[in-house]
Scaffold this motif. Structure first.
Motif, PDB file in Angstrom:
ATOM      1  N   ASP A   1      13.733  19.845  16.582  1.00  0.00           N
ATOM      2  CA  ASP A   1      14.337  19.300  15.365  1.00  0.00           C
ATOM      3  C   ASP A   1      14.852  20.395  14.417  1.00  0.00           C
ATOM      4  O   ASP A   1      14.430  20.479  13.255  1.00  0.00           O
ATOM      5  CB  ASP A   1      13.313  18.413  14.631  1.00  0.00           C
TER       6      ASP A   1
ATOM      7  N   PHE B   1       4.422  13.182  20.845  1.00  0.00           N
ATOM      8  CA  PHE B   1       4.795  14.044  19.715  1.00  0.00           C
ATOM      9  C   PHE B   1       3.616  14.140  18.744  1.00  0.00           C
ATOM     10  O   PHE B   1       3.711  13.721  17.589  1.00  0.00           O
ATOM     11  CB  PHE B   1       6.042  13.477  19.020  1.00  0.00           C
TER      12      PHE B   1
ATOM     13  N   THR C   1      14.888  13.475  23.996  1.00  0.00           N
ATOM     14  CA  THR C   1      15.391  13.380  22.622  1.00  0.00           C
ATOM     15  C   THR C   1      16.370  14.516  22.387  1.00  0.00           C
ATOM     16  O   THR C   1      16.358  15.519  23.099  1.00  0.00           O
ATOM     17  CB  THR C   1      14.258  13.523  21.572  1.00  0.00           C
TER      18      THR C   1
ATOM     19  N   ARG D   1       9.596  20.855  23.458  1.00  0.00           N
ATOM     20  CA  ARG D   1      11.024  21.126  23.287  1.00  0.00           C
ATOM     21  C   ARG D   1      11.287  22.500  22.672  1.00  0.00           C
ATOM     22  O   ARG D   1      10.366  23.144  22.150  1.00  0.00           O
ATOM     23  CB  ARG D   1      11.636  20.022  22.413  1.00  0.00           C
TER      24      ARG D   1
ATOM     25  N   MET E   1       2.173  16.273  16.586  1.00  0.00           N
ATOM     26  CA  MET E   1       2.640  17.548  16.026  1.00  0.00           C
ATOM     27  C   MET E   1       1.944  17.799  14.689  1.00  0.00           C
ATOM     28  O   MET E   1       1.751  16.861  13.907  1.00  0.00           O
ATOM     29  CB  MET E   1       4.165  17.482  15.882  1.00  0.00           C
TER      30      MET E   1
ATOM     31  N   GLU F   1      18.394   7.919  15.619  1.00  0.00           N
ATOM     32  CA  GLU F   1      17.547   8.658  14.664  1.00  0.00           C
ATOM     33  C   GLU F   1      18.166  10.012  14.361  1.00  0.00           C
ATOM     34  O   GLU F   1      19.278  10.315  14.788  1.00  0.00           O
ATOM     35  CB  GLU F   1      16.153   8.861  15.251  1.00  0.00           C
TER      36      GLU F   1
ATOM     37  N   ASP G   1      12.725  11.542   9.891  1.00  0.00           N
ATOM     38  CA  ASP G   1      13.884  12.422  10.024  1.00  0.00           C
ATOM     39  C   ASP G   1      14.759  12.502   8.764  1.00  0.00           C
ATOM     40  O   ASP G   1      15.968  12.191   8.802  1.00  0.00           O
ATOM     41  CB  ASP G   1      14.751  11.977  11.221  1.00  0.00           C
TER      42      ASP G   1
ATOM     43  N   TRP H   1       6.812  15.451  12.000  1.00  0.00           N
ATOM     44  CA  TRP H   1       8.084  15.316  12.704  1.00  0.00           C
ATOM     45  C   TRP H   1       9.217  16.000  11.940  1.00  0.00           C
ATOM     46  O   TRP H   1       8.976  16.849  11.115  1.00  0.00           O
ATOM     47  CB  TRP H   1       8.363  13.833  12.985  1.00  0.00           C
ATOM     48  N   ALA H   2      10.438  15.584  12.198  1.00  0.00           N
ATOM     49  CA  ALA H   2      11.603  16.348  11.747  1.00  0.00           C
ATOM     50  C   ALA H   2      11.744  16.434  10.227  1.00  0.00           C
ATOM     51  O   ALA H   2      11.322  15.533   9.494  1.00  0.00           O
ATOM     52  CB  ALA H   2      12.859  15.710  12.336  1.00  0.00           C
TER      53      ALA H   2
ATOM     54  N   HIS I   1      18.080  20.596  20.345  1.00  0.00           N
ATOM     55  CA  HIS I   1      16.935  21.033  21.138  1.00  0.00           C
ATOM     56  C   HIS I   1      17.026  20.550  22.584  1.00  0.00           C
ATOM     57  O   HIS I   1      17.715  19.583  22.895  1.00  0.00           O
ATOM     58  CB  HIS I   1      15.587  20.692  20.472  1.00  0.00           C
TER      59      HIS I   1
ATOM     60  N   HIS J   1      18.291  16.362  18.654  1.00  0.00           N
ATOM     61  CA  HIS J   1      18.235  16.329  17.193  1.00  0.00           C
ATOM     62  C   HIS J   1      19.058  17.526  16.725  1.00  0.00           C
ATOM     63  O   HIS J   1      18.824  18.642  17.175  1.00  0.00           O
ATOM     64  CB  HIS J   1      16.778  16.458  16.747  1.00  0.00           C
TER      65      HIS J   1
HETATM   66  O1  FUB Z   1      10.071  15.552  16.780  1.00  0.00           O
HETATM   67  C1  FUB Z   1       9.605  14.229  16.710  1.00  0.00           C
HETATM   68  C2  FUB Z   1      10.746  13.264  16.755  1.00  0.00           C
HETATM   69  O2  FUB Z   1      11.484  13.398  17.955  1.00  0.00           O
HETATM   70  C3  FUB Z   1      11.791  13.501  15.680  1.00  0.00           C
HETATM   71  O3  FUB Z   1      11.391  13.051  14.438  1.00  0.00           O
HETATM   72  C4  FUB Z   1      12.952  12.781  16.283  1.00  0.00           C
HETATM   73  O4  FUB Z   1      14.175  13.081  15.675  1.00  0.00           O
HETATM   74  C5  FUB Z   1      12.876  13.250  17.705  1.00  0.00           C
HETATM   75  O5  FUB Z   1      13.476  14.506  17.872  1.00  0.00           O
END
Ligand code: FUB
Length: 367
Positions: free
Chosen positions: A48, A72, A283, A312, A74, A231, A165, A108-109, A300, A285
């Motif tokens: 992202d 994800f 995905t 990623r 993260m 997204e 995002d 996330w992003a 990515h 982004h």
């Molecule tokens: O990185 C987590 C999620 O995956 C992001 O928020 C989305 O845009 C996708 O890339």
């Protein structure tokens, strides 16, 4: 003693000069033989990408995939910077879920922007308060932090899972726009302080004209549509026209864009930017920035060894806008971009600045 010492130093000089020349020659040869500049970061999984130019430096704010993850899951965000587009400095992780007392999962992003000497980093994360995804904002006095939660609470949180995002853009008239969403697009007009807003949440009309297909629940069964918003919006403006780039098409994702006379719409579907490619990531982004007279498209892939859909890595391509300001089609490459400046090794260069590495990992060290 003094004489001997001076002589020793003098006799060492030519040898040292020779060694330095050899080293530079070796580094130069190495740089010629390097197979690729993509992925940009090889020391951890990054996703992202959100570029930001500050002075003569390009920063990229990323999310961070955990090695070996099966989703994800993260926990933090990272910052990298460059002055030549090929040697990148790792600034570590100045922002993590722990920065936000209300967040407990899914870092996330996000995207960062500068205003009035401060740096605002808009992110999304899972909210303990509402149980949905929420938009938050952190603030710092420098592009690399340290960042703190600007509000001590989410900027927008009502339990929706759509709120991911965020993209932020400051218009020529000073109005800051914050947009986000999956599978719908929402927006807020931010106040000058970048952390509050006066009007209620805006909703972008999700129509076939805007994004190639209407919102998911309004699509006709069996009908083939041109495209569909998913997204990862990125709001920008070119030649007086607003451009919204986004991940499109469902899984796997490609990147498309739409244009509008105002961020609030109406948006018109403009076509694909990065078509579906075999990148190893389902995905995609993107983020776009001009730097030192060149235009760059960040995205990515899953191409770092050991990586994939949940591991990623950010990548970058140079491109030229069409004469009317529209986007060309941009294809992912392993080669990446060329240097736009010379790299000066005769200054303090710490080990976390590198063009390419193999088998090296970095970890956070607050010192
Ligand atoms: O990185 C987590 C999620 O995956 C992001 O928020 C989305 O845009 C996708 O890339």
């Amino acid at each position: 003693m003094k004489t001997t010492h001076w002589l020793r130093r003098a006799s060492c000089r030519p040898l040292r000069g020779f060694r330095i020349t050899l080293l530079l020659l070796y580094l130069f040869t190495l740089s010629l033989s390097l197979p690729a500049q993509n992925p940009v970061v090889q020391t951890s999984y990054t996703a992202d990408p959100a570029p930001l130019v500050v002075g003569d430096r390009m920063y990229v704010y990323t999310s961070h995939d955990e090695a070996g993850a099966d989703f994800f899951w993260m926990h933090d965000w990272h910052v990298y910077s460059t002055t030549d587009m090929v040697n990148w400095t790792d600034h570590g992780s100045p922002l993590a879920l722990e920065t936000f007392s209300w967040a407990d999962d899914r870092a996330w992003a996000g995207q960062a922007i500068e205003r009035d000497g401060k740096f605002y980093w808009y992110i999304c994360a899972h909210s303990k308060l509402s149980g949905g995804m929420a938009i938050g904002v952190a603030v710092a006095n420098s592009p690399t932090g340290p960042f703190r939660d600007a509000l001590g609470k989410p900027l927008y949180d009502d339990g929706s899972w759509d709120y991911i995002d965020p993209t932020v853009f400051i218009d020529d008239d000073g109005q800051a726009w914050l947009m986000w969403g999956n599978p719908r697009v929402y927006y807020l007009k931010l106040n000058r302080d970048m952390t509050t807003y006066s009007r209620s949440l805006g909703r972008i009309a999700m129509t076939e004209e805007s994004f190639g297909s209407p919102a998911m629940n309004e699509r006709e069964k069996g009908k083939t549509y041109r495209d569909s918003y998913v997204e990862g919006p990125w709001l920008t403006k070119r030649a007086g026209t607003y451009q919204l780039l986004y991940a499109a098409g469902g899984v796997p994702e490609h990147i498309s864009y739409s244009t509008a006379p105002s961020p609030a719409g109406p948006w018109t579907y403009a076509g694909p930017v990065m078509p579906l490619s075999d990148t190893g990531s389902f995905t995609n982004h993107c983020g776009v920035a001009d730097y030192k007279g060149h235009s760059y498209f960040f995205y990515h892939t899953g191409k770092l060894p050991g990586g994939g859909g949940f591991g990623r890595s950010i990548a970058v391509e140079e491109f030229s806008y069409n004469p009317d300001g529209s986007f060309p089609v941009i294809l992912p490459t392993d080669k990446g971009v060329k240097p736009v400046d010379t790299f000066n090794p005769y200054r303090r260069v710490q080990a976390e600045t590198m063009a390419f590495s193999r088998g090296v990992k970095t970890e956070q060290n607050d010192r």
